[in-house]
Design a protein around this motif. Structure first.
Motif, PDB file in Angstrom:
ATOM      1  N   ARG A 179       3.109   1.670 -13.457  1.00 40.00           N
ATOM      2  CA  ARG A 179       2.050   1.015 -14.219  1.00 40.00           C
ATOM      3  C   ARG A 179       0.661   1.461 -13.760  1.00 40.00           C
ATOM      4  NH1 ARG A 179       5.752  -3.345 -13.987  1.00 40.00           N
ATOM      5  NH2 ARG A 179       4.841  -4.109 -12.040  1.00 40.00           N
ATOM      6  N   THR A 180       0.501   1.625 -12.434  1.00 39.42           N
ATOM      7  CA  THR A 180      -0.816   2.017 -11.913  1.00 39.42           C
ATOM      8  C   THR A 180      -1.048   3.519 -12.025  1.00 39.42           C
ATOM      9  OG1 THR A 180       0.038   2.267  -9.647  1.00 39.42           O
ATOM     10  CG2 THR A 180      -0.815   0.088 -10.284  1.00 39.42           C
ATOM     11  N   GLY A 181       0.037   4.290 -12.102  1.00 42.25           N
ATOM     12  CA  GLY A 181      -0.085   5.737 -12.239  1.00 42.25           C
ATOM     13  C   GLY A 181      -0.471   6.453 -10.960  1.00 42.25           C
ATOM     14  N   LYS A 182      -0.293   5.792  -9.819  1.00 42.68           N
ATOM     15  CA  LYS A 182      -0.646   6.451  -8.555  1.00 42.68           C
ATOM     16  C   LYS A 182       0.205   5.909  -7.418  1.00 42.68           C
ATOM     17  CE  LYS A 182      -4.425   3.176  -7.682  1.00 42.68           C
ATOM     18  NZ  LYS A 182      -5.874   3.022  -7.408  1.00 42.68           N
ATOM     19  N   HIS A 183       0.273   6.691  -6.336  1.00 43.09           N
ATOM     20  CA  HIS A 183       1.017   6.269  -5.149  1.00 43.09           C
ATOM     21  C   HIS A 183       0.280   5.131  -4.444  1.00 43.09           C
ATOM     22  CE1 HIS A 183       3.386   6.389  -1.505  1.00 43.09           C
ATOM     23  NE2 HIS A 183       2.281   6.574  -0.788  1.00 43.09           N
ATOM     24  N   ASP A 184       1.024   4.153  -3.985  1.00 42.37           N
ATOM     25  CA  ASP A 184       0.450   2.983  -3.306  1.00 42.37           C
ATOM     26  C   ASP A 184       0.620   3.162  -1.796  1.00 42.37           C
ATOM     27  OD1 ASP A 184      -0.413   0.534  -2.432  1.00 42.37           O
ATOM     28  OD2 ASP A 184       1.303  -0.586  -3.212  1.00 42.37           O
ATOM     29  N   ASP A 185      -0.458   3.488  -1.103  1.00 49.49           N
ATOM     30  CA  ASP A 185      -0.397   3.665   0.348  1.00 49.49           C
ATOM     31  C   ASP A 185      -0.116   2.358   1.080  1.00 49.49           C
ATOM     32  OD1 ASP A 185      -0.868   6.409   0.284  1.00 49.49           O
ATOM     33  OD2 ASP A 185      -3.053   6.138   0.270  1.00 49.49           O
ATOM     34  N   ASN A 186      -0.404   1.249   0.437  1.00 51.39           N
ATOM     35  CA  ASN A 186      -0.175  -0.061   1.061  1.00 51.39           C
ATOM     36  C   ASN A 186       1.172  -0.669   0.661  1.00 51.39           C
ATOM     37  OD1 ASN A 186      -2.702  -0.169   2.422  1.00 51.39           O
ATOM     38  ND2 ASN A 186      -3.707  -0.789   0.507  1.00 51.39           N
ATOM     39  N   TRP A 187       2.161   0.204   0.404  1.00 46.60           N
ATOM     40  CA  TRP A 187       3.454  -0.300  -0.040  1.00 46.60           C
ATOM     41  C   TRP A 187       4.119  -1.260   0.954  1.00 46.60           C
ATOM     42  CZ3 TRP A 187       7.684   0.625   2.949  1.00 46.60           C
ATOM     43  CH2 TRP A 187       7.625   1.704   3.845  1.00 46.60           C
ATOM     44  N   PRO A 188       3.942  -1.113   2.298  1.00 43.78           N
ATOM     45  CA  PRO A 188       4.577  -2.104   3.183  1.00 43.78           C
ATOM     46  C   PRO A 188       4.068  -3.524   2.928  1.00 43.78           C
ATOM     47  CG  PRO A 188       3.945  -0.159   4.435  1.00 43.78           C
ATOM     48  CD  PRO A 188       3.289  -0.038   3.102  1.00 43.78           C
ATOM     49  N   ASP A 189       2.749  -3.660   2.684  1.00 39.35           N
ATOM     50  CA  ASP A 189       2.199  -4.982   2.383  1.00 39.35           C
ATOM     51  C   ASP A 189       2.743  -5.504   1.056  1.00 39.35           C
ATOM     52  OD1 ASP A 189       0.674  -4.894   4.702  1.00 39.35           O
ATOM     53  OD2 ASP A 189      -1.085  -4.076   3.687  1.00 39.35           O
ATOM     54  N   TRP A 190       2.890  -4.605   0.072  1.00 41.12           N
ATOM     55  CA  TRP A 190       3.402  -5.001  -1.241  1.00 41.12           C
ATOM     56  C   TRP A 190       4.851  -5.477  -1.120  1.00 41.12           C
ATOM     57  CZ3 TRP A 190       6.778  -4.771  -5.204  1.00 41.12           C
ATOM     58  CH2 TRP A 190       6.321  -5.049  -6.504  1.00 41.12           C
ATOM     59  N   TYR A 191       5.670  -4.714  -0.373  1.00 37.19           N
ATOM     60  CA  TYR A 191       7.062  -5.113  -0.145  1.00 37.19           C
ATOM     61  C   TYR A 191       7.126  -6.499   0.495  1.00 37.19           C
ATOM     62  CZ  TYR A 191       9.386  -0.560  -0.967  1.00 37.19           C
ATOM     63  OH  TYR A 191       9.896   0.568  -1.519  1.00 37.19           O
ATOM     64  N   ALA A 192       6.313  -6.693   1.548  1.00 38.30           N
ATOM     65  CA  ALA A 192       6.353  -7.957   2.274  1.00 38.30           C
ATOM     66  C   ALA A 192       5.969  -9.116   1.365  1.00 38.30           C
ATOM     67  CB  ALA A 192       5.412  -7.900   3.475  1.00 38.30           C
ATOM     68  N   ASP A 193       4.926  -8.914   0.559  1.00 36.83           N
ATOM     69  CA  ASP A 193       4.486  -9.955  -0.365  1.00 36.83           C
ATOM     70  C   ASP A 193       5.579 -10.266  -1.374  1.00 36.83           C
ATOM     71  OD1 ASP A 193       2.638 -11.760  -1.558  1.00 36.83           O
ATOM     72  OD2 ASP A 193       2.099 -10.245  -3.045  1.00 36.83           O
ATOM     73  N   ILE A 195       8.899  -9.854  -1.095  1.00 34.14           N
ATOM     74  CA  ILE A 195      10.059 -10.503  -0.483  1.00 34.14           C
ATOM     75  C   ILE A 195       9.772 -11.959  -0.162  1.00 34.14           C
ATOM     76  CG2 ILE A 195      11.510 -10.518   1.588  1.00 34.14           C
ATOM     77  CD1 ILE A 195      11.324  -7.417   1.529  1.00 34.14           C
ATOM     78  N   VAL A 196       8.583 -12.242   0.379  1.00 30.65           N
ATOM     79  CA  VAL A 196       8.227 -13.626   0.703  1.00 30.65           C
ATOM     80  C   VAL A 196       8.147 -14.467  -0.566  1.00 30.65           C
ATOM     81  CG1 VAL A 196       6.383 -15.112   1.582  1.00 30.65           C
ATOM     82  CG2 VAL A 196       7.068 -13.086   2.868  1.00 30.65           C
ATOM     83  N   ARG A 197       7.509 -13.932  -1.605  1.00 30.56           N
ATOM     84  CA  ARG A 197       7.399 -14.685  -2.860  1.00 30.56           C
ATOM     85  C   ARG A 197       8.766 -14.917  -3.496  1.00 30.56           C
ATOM     86  NH1 ARG A 197       2.299 -12.870  -6.585  1.00 30.56           N
ATOM     87  NH2 ARG A 197       0.750 -12.461  -4.963  1.00 30.56           N
ATOM     88  N   GLU A 198       9.631 -13.895  -3.459  1.00 36.42           N
ATOM     89  CA  GLU A 198      10.955 -14.025  -4.053  1.00 36.42           C
ATOM     90  C   GLU A 198      11.737 -15.142  -3.388  1.00 36.42           C
ATOM     91  OE1 GLU A 198      14.238 -10.813  -5.334  1.00 36.42           O
ATOM     92  OE2 GLU A 198      14.130 -11.148  -3.167  1.00 36.42           O
ATOM     93  N   GLN A 199      11.728 -15.173  -2.063  1.00 40.92           N
ATOM     94  CA  GLN A 199      12.521 -16.181  -1.367  1.00 40.92           C
ATOM     95  C   GLN A 199      11.947 -17.585  -1.559  1.00 40.92           C
ATOM     96  OE1 GLN A 199      13.383 -16.627   3.155  1.00 40.92           O
ATOM     97  NE2 GLN A 199      14.986 -15.330   2.314  1.00 40.92           N
ATOM     98  N   ALA A 200      10.629 -17.677  -1.729  1.00 44.82           N
ATOM     99  CA  ALA A 200       9.993 -18.985  -1.908  1.00 44.82           C
ATOM    100  C   ALA A 200      10.011 -19.434  -3.370  1.00 44.82           C
ATOM    101  CB  ALA A 200       8.570 -18.935  -1.403  1.00 44.82           C
ATOM    102  N   GLY A 201      10.497 -18.579  -4.289  1.00 45.17           N
ATOM    103  CA  GLY A 201      10.534 -18.963  -5.682  1.00 45.17           C
ATOM    104  C   GLY A 201       9.181 -18.903  -6.370  1.00 45.17           C
ATOM    105  N   GLN A 202       8.251 -18.100  -5.848  1.00 42.19           N
ATOM    106  CA  GLN A 202       6.927 -17.972  -6.446  1.00 42.19           C
ATOM    107  C   GLN A 202       6.888 -16.810  -7.424  1.00 42.19           C
ATOM    108  OE1 GLN A 202       4.446 -17.422  -3.005  1.00 42.19           O
ATOM    109  NE2 GLN A 202       4.702 -19.527  -2.276  1.00 42.19           N
ATOM    110  N   ASP A 203       5.800 -16.749  -8.218  1.00 43.55           N
ATOM    111  CA  ASP A 203       5.627 -15.619  -9.130  1.00 43.55           C
ATOM    112  C   ASP A 203       5.581 -14.314  -8.332  1.00 43.55           C
ATOM    113  OD1 ASP A 203       5.507 -17.287 -11.306  1.00 43.55           O
ATOM    114  OD2 ASP A 203       3.328 -17.418 -11.319  1.00 43.55           O
ATOM    115  N   LEU A 204       6.279 -13.299  -8.832  1.00 40.36           N
ATOM    116  CA  LEU A 204       6.366 -12.028  -8.118  1.00 40.36           C
ATOM    117  C   LEU A 204       5.158 -11.150  -8.421  1.00 40.36           C
ATOM    118  CD1 LEU A 204      10.143 -11.265  -8.666  1.00 40.36           C
ATOM    119  CD2 LEU A 204       9.064 -12.253  -6.658  1.00 40.36           C
ATOM    120  N   PRO A 205       4.762 -10.300  -7.452  1.00 36.47           N
ATOM    121  CA  PRO A 205       3.611  -9.412  -7.686  1.00 36.47           C
ATOM    122  C   PRO A 205       3.951  -8.355  -8.731  1.00 36.47           C
ATOM    123  CG  PRO A 205       4.702  -8.826  -5.643  1.00 36.47           C
ATOM    124  CD  PRO A 205       5.361 -10.091  -6.119  1.00 36.47           C
ATOM    125  N   GLU A 206       2.929  -7.894  -9.409  1.00 37.40           N
ATOM    126  CA  GLU A 206       3.088  -6.830 -10.403  1.00 37.40           C
ATOM    127  C   GLU A 206       2.244  -5.626 -10.026  1.00 37.40           C
ATOM    128  OE1 GLU A 206       2.240  -8.385 -14.254  1.00 37.40           O
ATOM    129  OE2 GLU A 206       3.893  -9.798 -14.222  1.00 37.40           O
TER     130      GLU A 206
END
Length: 206
Positions: A179-193, A195-206
């Protein structure tokens, strides 16, 4: 000293070292009055997770003791829930172990519908089996928790559980990069966000 005439069952090793994680999630308590039981457990300080009517017309009332990873539901018959991240893999393993397990199904207005829920939501795809004494077990696929279901820190029961969460995060992150059309250098932070949201039942990041 033990009685020399007594007999003991031989110790056995667990055979689930490489199997699918199946976590005890819920015990259904048979009660004669759901509302009375709900008041009783609420007054004990147990968290009310849910009180709603399913598509088949049955009522679901679930509470969790403080700090407990497992919950209770109030109903007319006992039942025990196992949570898995892949219902079809879990069913295949049970079959391989000689268990007479049902086909995977989901619920509709007229009861059971054969096959997994076509939209594959959490809590939607199920299978059942019983032990030799008739104790009933329900296997339920959960990948995203309902809001408020999980308290405290994000935790995983095993490395397999964490690996599954990482794979889901990786797939979602791949769509994010498309969607963004570019590599995300901050992918570890995105993954962590994610996983935490998924387990807590919150809206997932896009």
């Amino acid at each position: 000293m033990s009685d020399p005439g007594s007999r003991k069952e031989p110790a056995t090793r667990s055979t689930n070292t490489q199997g699918v994680d199946m976590k005890l999630e819920v015990a259904v308590l048979p009660v004669s009055d759901v509302d009375r039981a709900k008041r009783f457990y609420s007054e004990l300080g147990w968290r009310l997770d849910a009180d709603f009517t399913r598509a088949d017309g049955s009522r679901a009332v679930q509470l969790t003791p403080p700090g407990s990873p497992a919950s209770i539901q109030l109903n007319s018959a006992p039942l025990y829930y196992l949570v898995v991240s892949d219902i079809e893999a879990a069913r295949a393993e049970l079959k391989a172990r000689g268990v007479d397990v049902s086909e995977v199904f989901h619920r509709g207005a007229k009861g059971r519908i054969r096959g997994p829920d076509p939209e594959r939501p959490s809590y939607g795809s199920l299978a059942t089996f019983s032990d030799p004494d008739g104790n009933a077990w329900l296997v339920q696929q959960v990948t995203k928790r309902l809001p408020g279901r999980v308290d405290g820190d994000t935790t995983f029961a095993s490395s397999r559980d964490l690996a599954s969460a990482l794979r889901r995060a990786a797939a979602a992150h791949g769509e994010h990069e498309k969607r963004t059309g570019k590599h995300d250098d901050n992918w570890p932070d995105w993954y962590a966000d994610y996983i935490v949201r998924e387990q807590a039942g919150q809206d997932l990041p896009e």
